[in-house]
Motif scaffolding. Structure first.
Motif, PDB file in Angstrom:
ATOM      1  N   ASP A 262       0.720  -1.077   0.155  1.00  0.00           N
ATOM      2  CA  ASP A 262       0.041  -0.106  -0.086  1.00  0.00           C
ATOM      3  C   ASP A 262       0.909   1.259  -0.004  1.00  0.00           C
ATOM      4  O   ASP A 262       0.334   2.318  -0.601  1.00  0.00           O
ATOM      5  N   ILE A 263       1.921   1.366   0.676  1.00  0.00           N
ATOM      6  CA  ILE A 263       2.705   2.592   0.696  1.00  0.00           C
ATOM      7  C   ILE A 263       3.953   2.465   0.108  1.00  0.00           C
ATOM      8  O   ILE A 263       4.936   3.135   0.375  1.00  0.00           O
ATOM      9  N   SER A 264       4.106   1.544  -0.732  1.00  0.00           N
ATOM     10  CA  SER A 264       5.435   1.416  -1.563  1.00  0.00           C
ATOM     11  C   SER A 264       5.052   2.023  -3.183  1.00  0.00           C
ATOM     12  O   SER A 264       4.113   1.608  -3.863  1.00  0.00           O
ATOM     13  N   PRO A 265       5.496   3.202  -3.420  1.00  0.00           N
ATOM     14  CA  PRO A 265       5.312   4.017  -4.727  1.00  0.00           C
ATOM     15  C   PRO A 265       5.599   3.044  -6.072  1.00  0.00           C
ATOM     16  O   PRO A 265       4.519   3.129  -6.812  1.00  0.00           O
ATOM     17  N   ILE A 266       6.425   1.964  -6.002  1.00  0.00           N
ATOM     18  CA  ILE A 266       6.606   1.102  -7.064  1.00  0.00           C
ATOM     19  C   ILE A 266       5.209   0.338  -7.391  1.00  0.00           C
ATOM     20  O   ILE A 266       4.912  -0.055  -8.595  1.00  0.00           O
ATOM     21  N   GLU A 267       4.385   0.205  -6.286  1.00  0.00           N
ATOM     22  CA  GLU A 267       3.386  -0.786  -6.433  1.00  0.00           C
ATOM     23  C   GLU A 267       2.053   0.179  -6.792  1.00  0.00           C
ATOM     24  O   GLU A 267       0.940  -0.069  -7.008  1.00  0.00           O
ATOM     25  N   ASN A 268       2.141   1.448  -7.011  1.00  0.00           N
ATOM     26  CA  ASN A 268       0.967   2.722  -7.109  1.00  0.00           C
ATOM     27  C   ASN A 268       1.435   3.385  -8.447  1.00  0.00           C
ATOM     28  O   ASN A 268       0.645   4.327  -8.632  1.00  0.00           O
ATOM     29  N   ILE A 269       2.102   2.816  -9.193  1.00  0.00           N
ATOM     30  CA  ILE A 269       2.339   3.415 -10.598  1.00  0.00           C
ATOM     31  C   ILE A 269       1.369   3.382 -11.177  1.00  0.00           C
ATOM     32  O   ILE A 269       0.621   2.565 -11.402  1.00  0.00           O
ATOM     33  N   HIS A 270       0.756   4.680 -12.202  1.00  0.00           N
ATOM     34  CA  HIS A 270      -0.159   4.613 -13.166  1.00  0.00           C
ATOM     35  C   HIS A 270       0.218   5.522 -14.198  1.00  0.00           C
ATOM     36  O   HIS A 270       1.104   6.238 -14.121  1.00  0.00           O
TER      37      HIS A 270
ATOM     38  N   ARG B  44       9.705   0.315 -14.521  1.00  0.00           N
ATOM     39  CA  ARG B  44       8.166   0.025 -14.431  1.00  0.00           C
ATOM     40  C   ARG B  44       7.222   0.987 -14.682  1.00  0.00           C
ATOM     41  O   ARG B  44       6.276   0.833 -15.402  1.00  0.00           O
ATOM     42  N   ALA B  45       7.647   2.250 -14.328  1.00  0.00           N
ATOM     43  CA  ALA B  45       6.954   3.344 -14.773  1.00  0.00           C
ATOM     44  C   ALA B  45       6.996   3.527 -16.302  1.00  0.00           C
ATOM     45  O   ALA B  45       6.059   4.000 -17.068  1.00  0.00           O
ATOM     46  N   TYR B  46       8.161   3.540 -16.850  1.00  0.00           N
ATOM     47  CA  TYR B  46       8.447   3.421 -18.188  1.00  0.00           C
ATOM     48  C   TYR B  46       7.618   2.601 -19.032  1.00  0.00           C
ATOM     49  O   TYR B  46       6.817   2.698 -20.035  1.00  0.00           O
ATOM     50  N   ALA B  47       7.442   1.471 -18.600  1.00  0.00           N
ATOM     51  CA  ALA B  47       6.734   0.328 -19.266  1.00  0.00           C
ATOM     52  C   ALA B  47       5.241   0.502 -19.074  1.00  0.00           C
ATOM     53  O   ALA B  47       4.561   0.125 -19.939  1.00  0.00           O
ATOM     54  N   ALA B  48       4.845   1.190 -17.935  1.00  0.00           N
ATOM     55  CA  ALA B  48       3.458   1.621 -18.024  1.00  0.00           C
ATOM     56  C   ALA B  48       3.006   2.730 -18.694  1.00  0.00           C
ATOM     57  O   ALA B  48       1.830   3.161 -18.732  1.00  0.00           O
ATOM     58  N   GLY B  49       3.898   3.380 -19.381  1.00  0.00           N
ATOM     59  CA  GLY B  49       3.701   4.607 -20.325  1.00  0.00           C
ATOM     60  C   GLY B  49       3.698   5.893 -19.513  1.00  0.00           C
ATOM     61  O   GLY B  49       3.230   6.999 -20.144  1.00  0.00           O
TER      62      GLY B  49
END
Length: 324
Positions: free
Chosen positions: A244-252, A280-285
């Motif tokens: 819940d509090i990990s930025p990497i798990e909240n990417i959109h 991961r953020a790059y892959a998410a666009g």
């Protein structure tokens, strides 16, 4: 530091090098005040409940104001107060860039934990936005800069404020234009699994308590959380909390443009924390950039070495690019 590699679609990665016309000349180093408040700095209360929280309003730049930068200091989520360490290094470059600066305080661990601190930062951003006319700043041009735990809070705040509304297909907070993270913990589950004793102790102070009404002795609670982190795969509450509090798990994809700056010699929070978030953020666009700083340790800003000044200049350049 030499060249910069850019990619299309407003996404870029800067690979261990920097190419900028530095905002900082090669002046002799002088003794700096750790907590420097320029004359004319005021403190306003941006939140009254459940505790009173302040925000430093630094003196405005002399010319037209192009946007606002809100700083979130580090300190393992435990450092109180509104002041940014070594703000003196930032003062003149921000004025030259036409950026109005703020620095906020948030509730602190271990008394307060998890998303409580993110809520404070989000409220501070809203406060600046709601008072933009009084501060004489463009209300749609606000950026965040955070250091270490403050970098974590800045990225989490930006992710929270810019979630995409499926019905509208737009950001809920389009006024948040950029976020810069210096050497931040971005994957708390990975740190709980592989981090050293120091960062695991800091995490144990910050992670939410399973039964707040039955907290008991803090040292016992901390010891219990440390044991859980030794094998968090067996602790569903801890896994949910870390997620819940990990930025990497909240990417959109609608997240604000994000610039990750990290030293490759950081022994407290490994540079891979920023590298993996970037990937991961790059892959998410999403719009994301990364800068690795060769030879830099954790909290390298306080070293006041040339690469620290260059990284700060790169942060300002990134913000100005996204305030257009």
């Amino acid at each position: 530091m030499a060249s910069t590699e850019r990619m299309t679609n407003k996404k870029s990665i800067i690979l261990l090098t920097l190419a900028i016309a530095s905002c900082f000349s090669a002046k002799p180093r002088k003794q700096m005040q750790l907590f420097y408040r320029p004359p004319g700095t005021t403190v306003e209360i941006y939140r009254e409940e459940p505790v009173s929280l302040g925000i430093n309003v630094y003196p405005p730049p002399p010319g037209p104001i192009r946007g606002a930068v809100i700083f979130v200091h580090g300190g393992g989520w435990m450092m109180p107060g509104t002041d940014l360490p070594l703000f003196e290094d930032w003062e003149q470059p921000l004025k030259d860039a036409g950026l109005q600066a703020f620095s906020i305080e948030h509730r602190t661990a271990p008394e307060h934990r998890g998303r409580e601190l993110v809520e404070d930062c989000a409220q501070a951003v809203r406060y600046v936005h709601q008072n933009a006319a009084r501060f004489k700043i463009p209300e749609e041009k606000i950026a965040l800069i955070g250091f270490s735990s403050g970098g974590h809070l800045s990225v989490m705040t930006a992710l929270t404020l810019t979630k995409q509304d499926p019905a509208l297909g737009v950001r809920q907070a389009s006024y948040l234009k950029a976020v810069v993270s210096f050497y931040a913990p971005l994957d708390l589950e990975e740190l709980a699994k592989t981090g050293g004793p120091e960062i695991r102790t800091i995490l144990a102070n910050y992670l939410p308590i399973r039964n707040p009404g039955e907290e008991g002795d803090e040292s016992k609670q901390r010891a219990m959380r440390m044991r859980s982190m030794a094998d968090f795969s067996q602790d569903s509450f801890l896994k949910r909390t870390l997620y819940d509090i990990s930025p990497i798990e909240n990417i959109h994809p609608a997240m604000a443009p994000t610039f990750l700056i990290h030293g490759d010699s950081d022994s407290l929070i490994p540079m891979m924390q920023s590298v993996q978030f970037y990937r991961r953020a790059y892959a998410a666009g999403a719009s994301v950039a990364f800068l690795g700083v060769p030879g830099a340790e954790h909290n390298f800003q306080q070293s006041r070495k040339p690469y620290a000044r260059q990284a700060e200049a790169a942060a300002i350049q990134f913000i100005l690019q996204h305030l257009q």
